[in-house]
Design an enzyme around this catalytic site. Structure first.
Site, short mmCIF file in Angstrom:
data_model
loop_
_atom_site.label_atom_id
_atom_site.label_comp_id
_atom_site.label_asym_id
_atom_site.label_seq_id
_atom_site.Cartn_x
_atom_site.Cartn_y
_atom_site.Cartn_z
N MET A 1 0.89 -1.16 0.00
CA MET A 1 0.00 0.00 0.00
C MET A 1 0.93 1.21 0.00
O MET A 1 1.47 1.59 1.05
CB MET A 1 -0.91 -0.03 1.22
CG MET A 1 -1.87 -1.21 1.19
SD MET A 1 -2.80 -1.52 2.73
CE MET A 1 -3.37 0.07 3.23
N THR A 2 1.18 1.76 -1.18
CA THR A 2 2.20 2.80 -1.33
C THR A 2 1.88 4.07 -0.55
O THR A 2 2.80 4.75 -0.10
CB THR A 2 2.43 3.16 -2.80
OG1 THR A 2 1.20 3.57 -3.38
CG2 THR A 2 3.01 1.98 -3.57
N CYS A 3 0.63 4.41 -0.39
CA CYS A 3 0.27 5.64 0.33
C CYS A 3 0.66 5.57 1.80
O CYS A 3 0.88 6.59 2.44
CB CYS A 3 -1.22 5.92 0.21
SG CYS A 3 -1.75 6.28 -1.46
N THR A 4 0.74 4.36 2.33
CA THR A 4 1.06 4.19 3.75
C THR A 4 2.39 3.47 3.96
O THR A 4 2.71 3.12 5.10
CB THR A 4 -0.07 3.43 4.47
OG1 THR A 4 -0.29 2.19 3.78
CG2 THR A 4 -1.35 4.24 4.50
N ASN A 5 3.14 3.21 2.88
CA ASN A 5 4.46 2.55 2.97
C ASN A 5 4.34 1.22 3.72
O ASN A 5 5.09 0.92 4.63
CB ASN A 5 5.48 3.46 3.65
CG ASN A 5 5.55 4.81 3.00
OD1 ASN A 5 5.56 4.93 1.78
ND2 ASN A 5 5.56 5.87 3.80
#
Length: 179
Positions: A144-148
């Site tokens: 989940m790239t937005c939350t690393n």
């Protein structure tokens, strides 16, 4: 590149300072840019060499920084075997592979200024659940790239983890999937 770094900064900051303009960056480092249409010493460097001079080396992650600034959660602890194997695999990656890993996890090819310690939210690795009747080795890690956030199955071995991670990194570049 060591010749470039060893020669360029003293040369750039002293001998041609008078003939070119100087632009300051936030960290007080400087780069020489011609104040008129005269050629700069930068003309002799490739774009990747200039990028290295300004941004530093591309290798962004080490075993120590991963252990210090990553967070294990939801089924894993910092001592969990899959977490330790992941860190070792990332530590062994080349600069180019690490850049792809960072892109896979964060959506950006490089970490923020200050590295992993400045990543907000912090890099978090969680246990990926598997469907009934399946085994973790059948799954790819997802992010989940937005939350690393990395969802990592509990693989049977380091070799399987490495193979599945590399597939996810290469196949996941430039794509968006719900997971």
């Amino acid at each position: 590149l060591s010749i470039v770094t060893g020669i360029s900064f003293p040369l750039l900051t002293s001998s041609i300072l008078e003939s070119v303009g100087k632009t300051k960056f936030n960290d007080n480092s400087s780069i020489l840019i011609p104040s008129n249409r005269k050629r700069s010493i930068l003309f002799f460097f490739s774009s990747s060499e200039i990028e290295t001079l300004i941004c530093g080396e591309q290798r962004q992650l080490s075993l120590q920084t991963l252990r210090q600034y990553s967070k294990a959660d939801h089924g894993y602890t910092s001592n969990s075997s899959p977490i330790q194997m992941l860190f070792e695999i990332v530590d062994d990656m080349s600069a180019s592979e690490q850049k792809q890993f960072v892109m896979f996890v964060t959506g950006s090819p490089r970490l923020p200024l200050g590295g992993l310690s400045q990543l907000r939210p912090p890099l978090t690795i969680v246990k990926k659940s598997v469907d009934f009747g399946h085994v973790p080795d059948e799954y790819l890690p997802s992010v989940m790239t937005c939350t690393n956030y990395i969802k990592l199955p509990e693989y049977s071995s380091k070799e399987v983890l490495k193979q599945r991670l590399y597939v996810a990194i290469s196949d996941g570049q430039g794509s968006f999937h719900l997971s």
